[in-house]
Design an enzyme around this catalytic site. Structure first.
Site, PDB file in Angstrom:
ATOM      1  N   VAL B  89       0.813  -1.219   0.000  1.00 25.91           N
ATOM      2  CA  VAL B  89       0.000   0.000   0.000  1.00 25.91           C
ATOM      3  C   VAL B  89       0.847   1.271   0.000  1.00 25.91           C
ATOM      4  O   VAL B  89       0.370   2.340  -0.314  1.00 25.91           O
ATOM      5  CB  VAL B  89      -0.982   0.013   1.190  1.00 25.91           C
ATOM      6  CG1 VAL B  89      -1.951  -1.175   1.093  1.00 25.91           C
ATOM      7  CG2 VAL B  89      -0.268  -0.023   2.544  1.00 25.91           C
ATOM      8  N   LYS B  90       2.098   1.172   0.378  1.00 23.09           N
ATOM      9  CA  LYS B  90       3.034   2.306   0.393  1.00 23.09           C
ATOM     10  C   LYS B  90       2.418   3.570   0.985  1.00 23.09           C
ATOM     11  O   LYS B  90       2.589   4.668   0.454  1.00 23.09           O
ATOM     12  CB  LYS B  90       3.589   2.555  -1.016  1.00 23.09           C
ATOM     13  CG  LYS B  90       4.430   1.385  -1.539  1.00 23.09           C
ATOM     14  CD  LYS B  90       5.171   1.716  -2.813  1.00 23.09           C
ATOM     15  CE  LYS B  90       6.054   0.581  -3.303  1.00 23.09           C
ATOM     16  NZ  LYS B  90       5.321  -0.636  -3.738  1.00 23.09           N
TER      17      LYS B  90
END
EC number: 4.1.1.23
Lengths: 300, 300
Positions: B89-90
Site C-alpha cells: 500500500v506504500k
C-alpha cells in the site's frame, strides 16, 4: 480556503448516528453510512462559503471497503454541489503501479464497458520519494483529463525535517523537490500562469515557505496545518504570491468539529453543531481575507 | 518467495470473465468479481508452493470501491488458505492520518460495535518521506497486533536514485533511511533475531543491496523486481544474509501471466494458464533454492 473532510467517527454528533442505528451490527456499513450522511450535511452547510473540499482517504479506509464506498459517494455529492474535490491520497509507486493510481483517482478506466472514473477527484496529493518516472503517470493523466496534482514538498508534521531538510549537494532536500516540482509543472501551465502541478507546503514552517514561494512561483500551494495543527493566519500569509493568489488554505477538524472548540463550544454545543461549523467557516474566510488585505493589498 | 497479486484485467483469461458476463453493465462490479475469481484460482494453484502473497492495492483501487472490495475479499481468502498477506500500500502521512492508515491495514477499529480488522493484512509497505513521527503509528500498531512493516528504502524503478541516491551529509539518502530502519526495528525483534520492521529493496540495484544488507542485518528485505522488472536470480543473491535468510523475493506478472511468456507460451497458451502459472512458481522456487545452495551453503 478549503475544508478537509476528515471524518472522526467519535466526533460525529449522535443525532446523525441515530438515523442508522438499526445497522449497528453490520460490518462497517453503519460507520460508512453515518460518515456519508455527516459529510452531506457538512457539504450543504459549507458550499455557499467555500469552493473546494479535501477528503483524506485514510479516514475512510479505516472502515474497509465500506469506508471507501463512503469516500466515493462523498466525492460524487460534493461535485454535484459544484465543489472542486481534492483527494488527499498521497500515493506514489513504481511507474506501472503509479499509472493505476493515477487512473483510479484522476483518470478513467476502460475495460469491457464504457470508460468511467473510479473516484473522479479533480486533483490529488502525491509523494515524490520514488523519483520522476514514478510521477510522470500522474502528470500525464492530469494533463489528459484536465486535473491537478499537489506534490508533497514540505509537510506539516513536526518531524518533516528529518529527511526533507537534509542538506543534499548544498540544498535542502525539499528545496530540490521544489525545483523539480516547478520544472514538472512547466508543461501544464494554465492561462492565468499557474500550473496543474502544485505543492503541499505545511503552514507550520513559515520560514521555509517564503523560500519555496520564490522557487515555485507558478505552483498553487496546498497548505495544511491551519487551525487544529497550530498554524495561524499570519503564518500562512507568506504562502501567497505578491498578487494575493497561489495558495489554498486547508482546515479540517477546526471546521467539522467546531462545536467542540471555543468560542462555539460555549455558544452552541453539540446539538447546534451546524451553526458552529457555519460560523467557523465564515470566520476563517474573514481571517484569510484580512491577511490578504494587510499583506497583499487585496480589495473586495 | 512470494507472489504479487497484481490483477491486470486485460491479461485475465476469458474463461474466467465469461462466468460474470451478465454483470458487464454494472459499474465495476463485473471487473471486481472477475479479479476476485482469478485471485482465488491463483491462490489455490500457488498455495502448495509459497507461503506469502502480496496484493498491490493500486490495481484494485483502479476499479473504485468495488475494486477495494475485491482487495479485501482476496486477503480474506488467502488467509483462510493459510497464507501470509503483505498489503503493498506504500502509505505515509502526518501522524494522526498515519494512525488511521495503520489501523485500517494492520490494526483494528472499535467504534460502536466490536473491534474488527478493516483489511487485516499481516504486513504492509510504507513510505518514510515524512519522517519518524509519521511512521511511529505504523510501528506501534505492528507491535500491538504482531504485524510487520516494510519501509521503502531503495525502490526498484529506474529513477529511484533521483532522490534516494542524493548525498546528504556524506551518505546516500537511502543509506540514512536504512540506518533509521535498523533503529526503528530494534524495538520489535523476534526470537530468531529478525525485526518486525523490514525494508523494501529493489533487486535491480545489486551494488546497493550488499551495502544495505550490512546496514540492516536484522531486517527482512522485501525484494521486488524479479521476473518482469528484469532482475535475475543472481541479482538477488546479495539480498540474503550469510545464513541464507532475511530476504523475501517477489514476482508478480511473471507468475500470474506466465501463459503469455516463454517457455510456457509455446507449451501451453491461455487455455492452460493454470499449468503455466503452476510451473512458473515451481521454477522460480528452484532458482532461488539454487542461488541459496551456491551462495549460502543451503542444504535441503
Amino acid at each position: 480556503m478549503i475544508v478537509g473532510l476528515d471524518p472522526y467517527f467519535k466526533s460525529i454528533p449522535d443525532i446523525i448516528k441515530q438515523k442508522f442505528s438499526t445497522l449497528k451490527k453490520q460490518s462497517f456499513e453503519y460507520e460508512a453510512r453515518v460518515i456519508l450522511e455527516f459529510n452531506i450535511q457538512v457539504i450543504d452547510l459549507i458550499a455557499p462559503h467555500v469552493s473546494i473540499v479535501k477528503p483524506q482517504i485514510a479516514f475512510y479506509e479505516l472502515y474497509g471497503w465500506w469506508g471507501v464506498w463512503a469516500y466515493a459517494e462523498t466525492i460524487k455529492y460534493a461535485k454535484q454541489k459544484g465543489l472542486i474535490v481534492i483527494g488527499d491520497v498521497k500515493r506514489g509507486d513504481v511507474p506501472s503501479t503509479a499509472e493505476a493510481y493515477a487512473n483510479a483517482h484522476i483518470g478513467e478506466v476502460c475495460t469491457d464497458h464504457v470508460a468511467e472514473a473510479p473516484f473522479g477527484t479533480d486533483a490529488i496529493t502525491i509523494n515524490p520519494f520514488l523519483g520522476t518516472d514514478s510521477l510522470l503517470p500522474f502528470f500525464q493523466t492530469a494533463k489528459k483529463y484536465h486535473k491537478g496534482i499537489f506534490v508533497l514538498v514540505k509537510t506539516s508534521n513536526p518531524d518533516s525535517g528529518e529527511f526533507q531538510d537534509l542538506i543534499c549537494e548544498g540544498k535542502k532536500l525539499h528545496e530540490i523537490i521544489a525545483e523539480r516540482t516547478y520544472t514538472w509543472g512547466k508543461d501544464v501551465l494554465g492561462k492565468h500562469g499557474y500550473s496543474a502541478v502544485g505543492a503541499v507546503v505545511g503552514a507550520t514552517f513559515s520560514h521555509e515557505i517564503t523560500k519555496l514561494r520564490k522557487i515555485m512561483p507558478t505552483a498553487y500551494f496546498l497548505v495544511p496545518g491551519y487551525g487544529a495543527q497550530g498554524a495561524t493566519a499570519k503564518d500562512i500569509a507568506c504562502c501567497f504570491n505578491p498578487d494575493g493568489l497561489g495558495a489554498i488554505i486547508n482546515a479540517s477538524r477546526s471546521i467539522l468539529y467546531a462545536y467542540n472548540l471555543s468560542p462555539w463550544k460555549e455558544k452552541y454545543g453539540i446539538d447546534s453543531w451546524r451553526d458552529a461549523t457555519r460560523e467557523a467557516v465564515v470566520k476563517m474566510n474573514e481571517e484569510i481575507r484580512n491577511i490578504l488585505k494587510t499583506n497583499h493589498g487585496y480589495k473586495e
